[in-house]
Enzyme design. Structure first.
Site, PDB file in Angstrom:
ATOM      1  N   LYS A 125     -11.980 -32.877 -21.887  1.00  0.00           N
ATOM      2  CA  LYS A 125     -12.546 -31.449 -21.670  1.00  0.00           C
ATOM      3  C   LYS A 125     -13.965 -31.630 -21.405  1.00  0.00           C
ATOM      4  O   LYS A 125     -14.673 -32.515 -22.244  1.00  0.00           O
ATOM      5  CB  LYS A 125     -12.068 -30.586 -22.954  1.00  0.00           C
ATOM      6  CG  LYS A 125     -12.528 -29.362 -22.702  1.00  0.00           C
ATOM      7  CD  LYS A 125     -12.200 -28.262 -24.067  1.00  0.00           C
ATOM      8  CE  LYS A 125     -12.799 -26.839 -23.521  1.00  0.00           C
ATOM      9  NZ  LYS A 125     -12.374 -25.853 -24.799  1.00  0.00           N
ATOM     10  N   HIS A 159     -11.666 -16.928 -27.275  1.00  0.00           N
ATOM     11  CA  HIS A 159     -12.177 -17.814 -26.210  1.00  0.00           C
ATOM     12  C   HIS A 159     -13.788 -17.816 -26.532  1.00  0.00           C
ATOM     13  O   HIS A 159     -14.377 -16.880 -26.870  1.00  0.00           O
ATOM     14  CB  HIS A 159     -11.998 -16.788 -24.855  1.00  0.00           C
ATOM     15  CG  HIS A 159     -12.603 -17.441 -23.737  1.00  0.00           C
ATOM     16  ND1 HIS A 159     -12.816 -18.614 -23.068  1.00  0.00           N
ATOM     17  CD2 HIS A 159     -13.880 -16.663 -23.113  1.00  0.00           C
ATOM     18  CE1 HIS A 159     -13.791 -18.777 -22.141  1.00  0.00           C
ATOM     19  NE2 HIS A 159     -14.314 -17.526 -22.260  1.00  0.00           N
ATOM     20  N   PHE A 160     -14.325 -18.995 -26.035  1.00  0.00           N
ATOM     21  CA  PHE A 160     -15.596 -19.181 -26.267  1.00  0.00           C
ATOM     22  C   PHE A 160     -16.427 -19.211 -24.786  1.00  0.00           C
ATOM     23  O   PHE A 160     -16.071 -19.593 -23.854  1.00  0.00           O
ATOM     24  CB  PHE A 160     -16.152 -20.535 -26.885  1.00  0.00           C
ATOM     25  CG  PHE A 160     -17.469 -20.667 -27.166  1.00  0.00           C
ATOM     26  CD1 PHE A 160     -17.941 -20.577 -28.426  1.00  0.00           C
ATOM     27  CD2 PHE A 160     -18.289 -21.169 -25.929  1.00  0.00           C
ATOM     28  CE1 PHE A 160     -19.167 -20.570 -28.627  1.00  0.00           C
ATOM     29  CE2 PHE A 160     -19.714 -21.261 -26.554  1.00  0.00           C
ATOM     30  CZ  PHE A 160     -20.276 -21.152 -27.955  1.00  0.00           C
ATOM     31  N   ASP A 161     -17.182 -18.047 -24.544  1.00  0.00           N
ATOM     32  CA  ASP A 161     -17.716 -17.832 -23.283  1.00  0.00           C
ATOM     33  C   ASP A 161     -18.991 -18.573 -22.888  1.00  0.00           C
ATOM     34  O   ASP A 161     -19.186 -18.907 -21.888  1.00  0.00           O
ATOM     35  CB  ASP A 161     -17.629 -16.346 -22.861  1.00  0.00           C
ATOM     36  CG  ASP A 161     -17.438 -15.975 -21.459  1.00  0.00           C
ATOM     37  OD1 ASP A 161     -16.629 -16.597 -20.920  1.00  0.00           O
ATOM     38  OD2 ASP A 161     -18.231 -15.082 -20.873  1.00  0.00           O
ATOM     39  N   HIS A 180     -13.135 -24.574 -31.464  1.00  0.00           N
ATOM     40  CA  HIS A 180     -14.271 -24.057 -31.643  1.00  0.00           C
ATOM     41  C   HIS A 180     -14.944 -23.933 -33.063  1.00  0.00           C
ATOM     42  O   HIS A 180     -15.961 -23.976 -33.216  1.00  0.00           O
ATOM     43  CB  HIS A 180     -14.635 -22.930 -30.727  1.00  0.00           C
ATOM     44  CG  HIS A 180     -14.001 -22.830 -29.321  1.00  0.00           C
ATOM     45  ND1 HIS A 180     -14.888 -23.674 -28.328  1.00  0.00           N
ATOM     46  CD2 HIS A 180     -13.210 -22.283 -28.628  1.00  0.00           C
ATOM     47  CE1 HIS A 180     -14.533 -23.644 -27.327  1.00  0.00           C
ATOM     48  NE2 HIS A 180     -13.420 -22.865 -27.167  1.00  0.00           N
TER      49      HIS A 180
HETATM   50  N1  UM3 Z   1     -17.064 -23.787 -23.123  1.00  0.00           N
HETATM   51  C1  UM3 Z   1     -17.644 -23.934 -24.302  1.00  0.00           C
HETATM   52  N2  UM3 Z   1     -19.206 -24.003 -24.516  1.00  0.00           N
HETATM   53  C2  UM3 Z   1     -19.819 -23.523 -23.592  1.00  0.00           C
HETATM   54  C3  UM3 Z   1     -19.264 -23.196 -22.156  1.00  0.00           C
HETATM   55  C4  UM3 Z   1     -18.065 -23.421 -21.935  1.00  0.00           C
HETATM   56  O1  UM3 Z   1     -16.940 -24.488 -25.385  1.00  0.00           O
HETATM   57  O2  UM3 Z   1     -21.132 -23.426 -23.759  1.00  0.00           O
HETATM   58  C5  UM3 Z   1     -15.682 -23.868 -22.868  1.00  0.00           C
HETATM   59  C6  UM3 Z   1     -15.135 -22.758 -23.178  1.00  0.00           C
HETATM   60  C7  UM3 Z   1     -13.973 -22.560 -22.405  1.00  0.00           C
HETATM   61  C8  UM3 Z   1     -14.170 -23.798 -21.006  1.00  0.00           C
HETATM   62  O3  UM3 Z   1     -12.490 -23.052 -23.111  1.00  0.00           O
HETATM   63  O4  UM3 Z   1     -15.367 -24.293 -21.594  1.00  0.00           O
HETATM   64  C9  UM3 Z   1     -14.223 -23.168 -19.970  1.00  0.00           C
HETATM   65  O5  UM3 Z   1     -15.278 -22.061 -19.720  1.00  0.00           O
HETATM   66  P1  UM3 Z   1     -11.773 -22.151 -23.912  1.00  0.00           P
HETATM   67  O6  UM3 Z   1     -11.387 -20.817 -23.236  1.00  0.00           O
HETATM   68  O7  UM3 Z   1     -10.785 -22.810 -24.265  1.00  0.00           O
HETATM   69  O8  UM3 Z   1     -12.470 -21.504 -25.172  1.00  0.00           O
END
Ligand code: UM3
Length: 126
Positions: free
Chosen positions: A40, A121-123, A12
């Protein structure tokens, strides 16, 4: 082994890019190893310094999409790029749409040491 915080940064963080081209997501999703084994489907890159992203951990506490309580929303808009897999794109040819946006972002934080949070984590973005 890669820690959750290291994984967040790989997936990210892209602080040193300000304007992106149409091929940005195709290149970055591959370069950051998110097209290994599968494409992904959705991933967001953040074009802000890491300290500004980690500072979100002390901003507004919100519930995460999975029901956990350790998500935080940025008080200001951040420069981000959303990458989403194009309809019809089939692994191993991962073909992404690149969309540059300025939105508030929601990240999950955990504590590496007492009082020192890190983003894991990106939510989402709002
Ligand atoms: N995700 C994004 N951006 C969004 C929505 C979801 O990068 O706007 C990613 C984050 C999560 C994955 O991966 O989708 C499932 O929600 P991560 O936990 O590895 O960051």
């Amino acid at each position: 082994k890669e820690s959750q915080a290291e994984k967040f940064q790989r997936q990210h963080m892209d602080p040193n890019t300000s304007t992106v081209t149409a091929s940005y997501c195709n290149e970055m999703m591959k370069r950051r190893s998110m097209t290994v084994g599968r494409c992904k489907p959705v991933n967001t890159f953040i074009h802000e310094p890491l300290h500004k992203v980690e500072a979100i951990c002390s901003q507004e506490n919100v519930r995460c999409k999975n029901g956990q309580s350790n998500c935080y929303k940025s008080s200001s808009k951040m420069r981000i790029t959303d990458c989403s897999l194009k309809k019809g794109s089939k692994y191993p040819k991962c073909d992404y749409e690149t969309k540059q946006l300025q939105k508030s972002i929601i990240v999950a934080c955990t504590y590496k040491h007492i009082r020192i949070p890190e983003t894991v984590h990106f939510d989402g973005s709002v």
